[in-house]
Design a protein around this motif. Sequence first.
Motif: not given
Length: 127
Positions: A44-68
């Motif tokens: 299935e399609r998975e979200e791997i990273s997101c960036i909030s508006s105004r660069d107010s935060g972001n998040r990463y999937a565990d599988s890519v955190n620290g690499r992407f």
Amino acid sequence: QVQLVESGGGLVQPGGSLTLSCAVSGFVVLYYAMAWFRQSPGKEREEISCISSRDSGNRYADSVNGRFTISRDNAKNTMYLQMSSLEPDDTAVYYCAADAGIYGGTCETMRKELEVWGQGTLVAVSS
């Protein structure tokens, strides 16, 4: 007209790096939450990273955190995904998407069904 165009995919050896770009037209990237997704064959399609508006935060999937790393260049109205230490399991079609219906949105408020998508770019990690 709202349009997202990905580029930067290709074939890379394990341990290598690539940077994907998502050029946006039709809205200002700074003011909307955006994300990178990927889909591998049979998965299935998975979200791997997101960036909030105004660069107010972001998040990463565990599988890519620290690499992407996700980022934006507001002057170019473009979002990026810097990928390093790539592994064969990273092989997928990568898509960028935007929650263009919510001004000032964040990763926390990002809707499940996004209406704006790019066409995808293939990343293949293989020796």
